[in-house]
Design a protein around this motif. Sequence first.
Motif, PDB file in Angstrom:
ATOM      1  N   LEU A 227     -13.798  24.048   0.662  1.00 11.60           N
ATOM      2  CA  LEU A 227     -13.543  25.301   1.369  1.00 11.60           C
ATOM      3  C   LEU A 227     -14.205  25.313   2.740  1.00 11.60           C
ATOM      4  N   VAL A 228     -15.437  24.836   2.811  1.00 10.98           N
ATOM      5  CA  VAL A 228     -16.165  24.810   4.083  1.00 10.98           C
ATOM      6  C   VAL A 228     -15.735  23.630   4.950  1.00 10.98           C
ATOM      7  N   GLU A 229     -15.441  22.504   4.302  1.00 11.92           N
ATOM      8  CA  GLU A 229     -15.219  21.260   5.032  1.00 11.92           C
ATOM      9  C   GLU A 229     -13.801  21.110   5.564  1.00 11.92           C
ATOM     10  N   GLY A 230     -12.821  21.767   4.935  1.00 13.99           N
ATOM     11  CA  GLY A 230     -11.421  21.511   5.251  1.00 13.99           C
ATOM     12  C   GLY A 230     -11.081  21.540   6.734  1.00 13.99           C
ATOM     13  N   ILE A 231     -11.483  22.606   7.417  1.00 16.71           N
ATOM     14  CA  ILE A 231     -11.115  22.728   8.835  1.00 16.71           C
ATOM     15  C   ILE A 231     -11.936  21.807   9.726  1.00 16.71           C
ATOM     16  N   ASP A 311     -23.636  21.554  13.212  1.00 10.41           N
ATOM     17  CA  ASP A 311     -22.715  21.657  12.083  1.00 10.41           C
ATOM     18  C   ASP A 311     -22.626  20.344  11.306  1.00 10.41           C
ATOM     19  N   GLY A 312     -22.684  19.220  12.000  1.00  7.88           N
ATOM     20  CA  GLY A 312     -22.626  17.928  11.317  1.00  7.88           C
ATOM     21  C   GLY A 312     -23.800  17.728  10.364  1.00  7.88           C
ATOM     22  N   VAL A 313     -24.973  18.258  10.734  1.00  7.36           N
ATOM     23  CA  VAL A 313     -26.148  18.162   9.869  1.00  7.36           C
ATOM     24  C   VAL A 313     -25.904  18.948   8.585  1.00  7.36           C
ATOM     25  N   VAL A 314     -25.357  20.155   8.725  1.00  5.66           N
ATOM     26  CA  VAL A 314     -25.066  20.994   7.560  1.00  5.66           C
ATOM     27  C   VAL A 314     -24.089  20.289   6.617  1.00  5.66           C
ATOM     28  N   LEU A 315     -23.011  19.763   7.158  1.00  3.42           N
ATOM     29  CA  LEU A 315     -22.017  19.083   6.324  1.00  3.42           C
ATOM     30  C   LEU A 315     -22.598  17.858   5.631  1.00  3.42           C
ATOM     31  N   SER A 316     -23.420  17.104   6.353  1.00  4.03           N
ATOM     32  CA  SER A 316     -24.025  15.912   5.759  1.00  4.03           C
ATOM     33  C   SER A 316     -24.928  16.275   4.591  1.00  4.03           C
ATOM     34  N   PHE A 317     -25.709  17.345   4.738  1.00  5.32           N
ATOM     35  CA  PHE A 317     -26.596  17.749   3.644  1.00  5.32           C
ATOM     36  C   PHE A 317     -25.805  18.321   2.466  1.00  5.32           C
ATOM     37  N   LEU A 318     -24.691  18.984   2.742  1.00  2.00           N
ATOM     38  CA  LEU A 318     -23.841  19.440   1.640  1.00  2.00           C
ATOM     39  C   LEU A 318     -23.398  18.257   0.792  1.00  2.00           C
TER      40      LEU A 318
END
Length: 403
Positions: A227-231, A311-318
């Motif tokens: 849901l968060v990563e799609g876009i 934002d890339g840091v957030v996605l990587s930690f997810l």
Amino acid sequence: MVKNIIQREMSHFFALSKKAQRLLISYFFYGLANPLVFTFINAYIFRQRVNILNFIIYYFGFFVGIPLMFYINGLLLAKRIKIVILYFLGTILMGISPLIVVFYPHINFFHYFILGFIAGLGTGFHWANRSYFNQKETQSHNRGYFLSLNFSSDTITSVIISFLAGWLIVLGFRYQALMIIGFLFLLICGSLMIGVPYETPKIKKFIINIISPEWWGVRFIQFGNGLVEGITFFFIALLILSKLGNEGALGTLSALMSLISAAGIYIYGRKVRVHHQLPTYLYTVIVGVILSLFLALFFNKLGVTVYVLLDGVVLSFLWLTVGPITMNVIDRQTIQEKGGKYVYIVDAETFLNIGRILSLTICLLLTLFFNQNMALRFSPILLNFLLLVMLLFSFKKLKSWEF
């Protein structure tokens, strides 16, 4: 001191199995190709028509193709086709769609969907087998390290490739040449696994018969990540190109984003324990909400720059938290089922891509009912806030399960 640090880190790497070491080298070349066949194919699409709908249509096809190919890959494995051959073919297929996009001059909405679908088939083909390799070659005690090393390698290579590619485009380098280079990196990535003695898994089923509460939890967090990563597959490139300038800015900011991510990711992976992962996931989601709120409130060059860098840091930690959680649950679910891991991998990927498709749908609705600027400004906060609400309502139950 530096020599001691290098020796210590090399000892961690060599403590991995020989197959795991070969996997990481193969993934290194995937990391070299990734900015070219994803970030800069987005830039090329943007330059053809400045329209967010092109991206949404392309990635709708992409996210439909991925889980479909996970299933087809399972059918091929069931026929005892070697898994390393399938990994090689999938990696090659990933590079074909970007080549068609840049060499085929007249593309409409339908073509974008088909090309995205082809790219999704290749990505699904690659990741179906890669996910199995990761599951097979790691255990709960070293998964954090293995994944963090992979993420750190990807981010460091992304620094170099993104920066160089962005400024080469500004200086007149052709997109076609970039995509050929990306294809060659993927060719090396796939070729490195040919001949590695992997036993092809015996696929006995394609549907999970009994779904445990823990697996429902995995489905939930995979859906939430999607849901968060799609876009984000196109969002960062579109933000930079529409608000900050040219491919040089895209390459520079992508490189800086990767640099900021690399050190934190690697340190986290070295120190993390299994019980840290779910709380870290919650904290990361909260940071994602704060960051996307900042973008919504300050939708200007400064706001976009801060958002892009973090934002890339957030996605990587997810992903650093969700990956080990998923693999640990799969291990426990399949203790008595030799060859049963693959069906869980396919199931997790299906829910991930359902989340991604919903992410695109929300962005599409904002674009259609309002405009492209509104979609760029408010899609992240809507998606991150929705995930946070879902997580807060279910966190107590998730925490009670044995992740």
